[in-house]
Design an enzyme around this catalytic site. Sequence first.
Site, short mmCIF file in Angstrom:
data_model
loop_
_atom_site.label_atom_id
_atom_site.label_comp_id
_atom_site.label_asym_id
_atom_site.label_seq_id
_atom_site.Cartn_x
_atom_site.Cartn_y
_atom_site.Cartn_z
CB THR A 378 -0.82 -0.05 1.30
OG1 THR A 378 -1.56 -1.24 1.29
CG2 THR A 378 -1.74 1.14 1.49
CB SER A 449 -9.76 -0.76 4.09
OG SER A 449 -8.47 -0.20 4.01
CB SER A 450 -6.17 -1.75 8.17
OG SER A 450 -6.76 -2.94 8.60
N GLY A 470 0.78 -1.21 5.29
CA GLY A 470 1.11 -2.26 6.28
C GLY A 470 -0.05 -3.14 6.69
N GLY A 471 -1.10 -3.23 5.88
CA GLY A 471 -2.22 -4.13 6.22
C GLY A 471 -2.78 -3.77 7.59
O1 DON Z 1 -6.94 -2.04 2.77
C1 DON Z 1 -6.23 -2.70 3.53
O2 DON Z 1 -6.30 -2.63 4.72
C2 DON Z 1 -5.15 -3.59 2.95
N1 DON Z 1 -5.53 -4.03 1.66
C3 DON Z 1 -3.87 -2.87 2.95
C4 DON Z 1 -2.76 -3.74 2.47
C5 DON Z 1 -1.43 -3.22 2.81
O3 DON Z 1 -1.27 -2.23 3.45
C6 DON Z 1 -0.30 -4.04 2.33
N2 DON Z 1 0.92 -3.39 2.54
N3 DON Z 1 1.68 -2.91 3.07
#
Ligand code: DON
Length: 572
Positions: A378, A449-450, A470-471
Amino acid sequence: MDGRVPTRLLCGCIVTGLFAVAPLPRCEATSPEKPVTSNKGMVVSVSEPASRAGAAMLRRGGNAVDAAVTTAFSLAVTYPPAGNIGGGGFMMVLPKPGMQPVCVEYRETAPAAATPTMFSLTDSRLSPKMVGVPGTVRGLELAHATFGKLSWSTLLQPAIRLADQGFSVDASLARSLNKVLKDDKSLPFKEMRRVYAPPSGKAWQAGDRLVQPDLAGTLRRIAQQGADGFYRGPVAARIVREMQEGNGLISNADLDTYHANLRTPIHGTFHRYDVYGPPPPSSGGIVLIEMLNMVERFGLRKKGRWSPETIHLMIESMRRAYLDRARYLGDQDFVAIPKRLTTKDYAASLASKIDTQKATRSLVLAPEIPIADEGTSTTHFSVIDKQGMAVANTFTLEQSYGARVMVRGAGFLLNNEMGDFNWRPGHTDKKGRIGTEPNTIAPRKRMLSSQTPVLVLKDGKPCLITGSPGGRTIINTVFCVVLNVLEFNMPLPEAIAAPRLHHQWLPDQVRFAGFKLDRYQDLVQQLRSMGHRFNPKAGRQGDAHSIYVDAKTGIRTGVADTRISGKAVAAD
Ligand code: DON
């Protein structure tokens, strides 16, 4: 000041608080990029050419949203792991000081043919079936239509140029491209391998040029036709072809009917600051405010930033707020979300049950949720203009390079965001898979989402603009940065460079990113003796490109997080 991390940590000096003297961890924080200051505007992103392109729009008289649109399209060219037109995200906008912030929500949706049980736990995340209906292009169009000043086509020109003429790949992107190309040798992602083939035929080196003529063509079409150039006509047909030739579900009708939303942000206060984050379908705003409301009650500043007591209280707040994420949060257009979650009274009742000496076991907190036996991409950027219009934007393909499905002839990757739904209804496990009802799949629903792009205001004026990839760690990265600045008075470079902390209810373990656990045995031992369990593989956490505005002088300080790469560029 308790918050001055690097100097204090490097001195190895002492923490205050209930606990006896604990050796302070030597901070393995990154050394931040030199901060950039300006009394005009600036853009801070992971990619220097994208920051430069955005700042150039400010110089041409564009506002912060114009600069954000240009930065986002440029990132789709210069930061392919996460910058995108095939994904989605959230843009927080303060139109001008004194006004209410607005959230431009452009999260992906499930295709109309999606069903709650369409995935099994063994399904690969790298396939057309994982692709959600992309939101980025409609979202940027909506942001521009609502707030922009310069013409749409003007805003796309830098990205078209960067794709057409190429740009110089930096060391971090060279590593990332080499990794994804190596990863996928055995997989049928021919088109991605063709588009990202290194010029030498061997491996990417810093300084090589990445030229993307197909992507330039798609961007040109979007520049001429607006978002319809993506969601209708030949580009849409190419997306649908990828779906039909794989196991994907997105139809022309899914693309045609996709819309982005203007939503009311989640608002909370922390001390005398106003904090605004994205509402559902992001969990970021609610979870962040819930955590801030809890820790506000404990007077952390007196306890010291790195005391076991502060860290314990942060972890316990994270544990409870992330449990509420699993219990209650999903797409607000499909699920009724309790209003109380962000209230001070609710935080008071949760905080009153935190044992200040002892970790609560995560499972004990949620007896009603059946527990079964048993990623980085992200990107966030921040923008401010001379008038104080501020933008915090986070967008994503979900995993690095998304589903790795490159739309043939169109030069862009599709997301694998369907993986953010709860894959198997009812299946929650100790590893952290969540199967609760609010975030199960439904046709046209948006996956939880986060992403947590945040605007902090003081007396109506922007004070801190931040966010991170960062998920599920995103919300905690933002929590750490916000606390570092607002509670511990750290200057922004230190607040960004400092080690980070993560607990997400399940798995019931703490990640300490930036501390080498074996070096800080006393601190870790004290936390262990309180009942905390650690994940020894914390790795890197987040990438928070941020801006701080001095309330007295109005001087903006931009800091690029250097955990990946990045650049703050002023509009001076
Ligand atoms: O929207 C979300 O929360 C996730 N798809 C975000 C994924 C993410 O941050 C991956 N990377 N660092």
